[in-house]
Design an enzyme around this catalytic site. Structure first.
Site, PDB file in Angstrom:
ATOM      1  CG  ASN A  41      -0.370  -0.124   2.537  1.00 12.77           C
ATOM      2  OD1 ASN A  41       0.585  -0.858   2.742  1.00 12.77           O
ATOM      3  ND2 ASN A  41      -0.932   0.586   3.505  1.00 12.77           N
ATOM      4  CD  GLU A  43      -1.260   5.156   4.747  1.00 10.75           C
ATOM      5  OE1 GLU A  43      -1.862   4.222   5.273  1.00 10.75           O
ATOM      6  OE2 GLU A  43      -0.641   6.028   5.409  1.00 10.75           O
ATOM      7  CB  CYS A  52      -5.156  -1.379  -1.513  1.00 18.03           C
ATOM      8  SG  CYS A  52      -6.494  -0.434  -0.760  1.00 18.03           S
ATOM      9  CD  GLU A  54      -5.356  -5.984  -1.125  1.00 14.07           C
ATOM     10  OE1 GLU A  54      -5.895  -6.561  -0.173  1.00 14.07           O
ATOM     11  OE2 GLU A  54      -4.989  -4.786  -1.088  1.00 14.07           O
ATOM     12  CB  CYS A  85     -10.751  -2.421   0.980  1.00 10.47           C
ATOM     13  SG  CYS A  85     -10.118  -1.831  -0.614  1.00 10.47           S
ATOM     14  CB  CYS A  88      -8.726  -4.502  -3.061  1.00 12.41           C
ATOM     15  SG  CYS A  88      -7.525  -3.157  -3.072  1.00 12.41           S
TER      16      CYS A  88
END
Length: 131
Positions: A41, A43, A52, A54, A85, A88
């Protein structure tokens, strides 16, 4: 699940850029033709924007010419289980089948649970929905 997927997901997790949530995540996927892609991930300051683990792994898959996902492993530092999530789940479903295995791993390498994409995202939005 093969140990190589977990090892690559854990290695990717260590490279995560998660200064705001402090929630590093790694993912590694294997395609049906045996190629493996990993991601972490990332940010950005306008948190929660970013992407993310994935998503990063799928981006690498696409950049390498695409393919179908046979299995994917996800690991996070802070949780015993880190499930993809909602966004994803839909991204994985785009490149997977309902039978694709999703391995939810703990930080020590144990697979806590293996589910299929069909179980994780029943009635996924698919290209058939566009016609």
């Amino acid at each position: 699940m093969a140990d190589d997927l977990f090892a690559l997901a854990k290695s990717a997790m260590r490279r995560a850029h998660a200064p705001y949530s402090r929630f590093p995540v790694g993912a590694a996927l294997r395609t049906t033709d045996g190629r493996i892609f990993s991601g972490c991930n990332v940010e950005i300051v306008s948190f929660p924007e970013g992407w993310c683990a994935e998503t990063t792994a799928i981006g690498h898959l696409v950049m390498d010419g695409g393919g179908r996902i046979a299995e994917i492993a996800v690991v996070a530092k802070k949780l015993p289980l880190c499930s993809p999530c909602g966004g994803c789940r839909q991204r994985i479903a785009e490149f997977a089948s309902p039978e694709t295995k999703v391995h939810l791993c703990d930080i020590d390498g144990g697979v806590q649970e293996t589910v299929t994409m069909g179980e994780l995202l029943p009635r996924a939005f698919a290209t058939d929905n566009l016609s």
